[in-house]
Design a protein around this motif. Sequence first.
Motif, PDB file in Angstrom:
ATOM      1  N   ARG A  83     -13.167 -21.456  22.039  1.00  0.00           N
ATOM      2  CA  ARG A  83     -12.790 -22.254  23.192  1.00  0.00           C
ATOM      3  C   ARG A  83     -11.934 -23.517  22.741  1.00  0.00           C
ATOM      4  O   ARG A  83     -11.084 -23.836  23.489  1.00  0.00           O
ATOM      5  N   LEU A  84     -12.308 -23.991  21.334  1.00  0.00           N
ATOM      6  CA  LEU A  84     -11.513 -25.168  20.637  1.00  0.00           C
ATOM      7  C   LEU A  84     -10.208 -24.695  20.697  1.00  0.00           C
ATOM      8  O   LEU A  84      -9.277 -25.439  20.800  1.00  0.00           O
ATOM      9  N   GLU A  99     -18.180 -18.544  20.367  1.00  0.00           N
ATOM     10  CA  GLU A  99     -17.731 -18.855  21.398  1.00  0.00           C
ATOM     11  C   GLU A  99     -17.176 -20.520  21.321  1.00  0.00           C
ATOM     12  O   GLU A  99     -15.942 -20.703  21.760  1.00  0.00           O
ATOM     13  N   ARG A 100     -17.867 -21.192  20.751  1.00  0.00           N
ATOM     14  CA  ARG A 100     -17.260 -22.815  20.841  1.00  0.00           C
ATOM     15  C   ARG A 100     -16.153 -22.778  19.818  1.00  0.00           C
ATOM     16  O   ARG A 100     -15.055 -23.582  20.162  1.00  0.00           O
ATOM     17  N   THR A 101     -15.801 -22.024  18.813  1.00  0.00           N
ATOM     18  CA  THR A 101     -14.656 -22.024  17.973  1.00  0.00           C
ATOM     19  C   THR A 101     -13.484 -21.509  18.557  1.00  0.00           C
ATOM     20  O   THR A 101     -12.383 -22.206  18.642  1.00  0.00           O
TER      21      THR A 101
END
Length: 406
Positions: A275-276, A271-273
């Motif tokens: 969204r980045l 998810e973090r990757t």
Amino acid sequence: MITIIVIGMVVAWGATTWLLIRRNRRNRNRIKFLSEAVAGGDFSFTFPEQGRRRGDRVLAESLNRIRDMLNRTRQETIDKERYYAQILENVRTGIVAFDEQGFVTQTNKAAAALFGLPVLTHLRQLDQVSDGLADALLVSAAGDVRTVTLHDGDNTRQLSIQISQSRIRDRNVRIMAVNDIRNELDNKEIDSWISLTRVLTHEIMNAVSPITSLSESLRELVPDKTSELYKGLDVIHSTGTGIEGFVESYRQFTHIPTPSPSLFYVRGLVERTVRLAQGIPENHRIDFRWSAIPEDMLLHADENLVGRVLNNLLKNAVEAIGEGRNGWVEVRAFLNEREDVVIEVTDSGDPIPPEVEERIFIPFFTTKSGGSGIGLSISRQIMRLSGGTLTLSTRPNTTFVMTFGG
């Protein structure tokens, strides 16, 4: 009187003999019963010990002890068989035991998976994956080693097959150990590239660094900054600095930090990757999709290094779509049939040509103008150090597959 005594002695002897014969017959029947019951796997019987003559009681106790000993031995054998069966099912080496007719007497899931078969009951099934393989194995001898290459769609497996022989219950049984050595060969190739890169970068830096340093010193001694001498020294210094920066980028390939594994949730990393990547303005025309099933999936690896690989794959996916074009990128995290964590990155960009596909993981190979050609090489090296693999599938869309534990 003597006649009566003799007759009495004969009768007594006869009675004693009859009793001995009867007792021996009864004892033989007990021993026979014990033998037949044990042969049939029945250990539920008990010979009565109470209320018996001393000789009968001693025999009954002895037979019961023999029964208990045989039962314990049988149970220990069963437990050991279960234990070894569990080990066999959990090893990544495929094991296949087969008789002289080719019937498989024992195997594990790894063997069927390596050959790409749902089940393996006879060697003839192997002809489905490689013509003539069954006949070659049937005439094989102990100590034989074969290498077989299997093609399954986009996947290629290079199997090493080693044969040993044993004799079980008057039957000759051959045991086949199967390993996928493709990763081993890839690792040797990577090691060769690393060694070559270290030598080249070392030699280049040794040659360029003195030139860069000397040209900078001489440039400072020239008072006229507009003179041809100053400009020449400036060109030498700039060129040397550029070469040093170029070589330094390749050093990353040989100096990847040692992973520091820890447990983390795969869903959070994905998810973090994603969204980045979504937050980069240039990517606004791209539809990013992601999923991680199960949601509580854990991975024991270096989260920073794994994130570095995933970031690089997303960057490559965006570049494959092209600047200003509409497209989509999908990231899927899941568990495969072996319970390995798998992360796939798929894009809608133009397909990779076959000639590029074969060389895409080779260090320094690139199709991008200004590219260094080490991004995917470093990513694959990180996956290798993390105990995983990075592979490419091009059908129906370009998909890079990160497999941990593969």
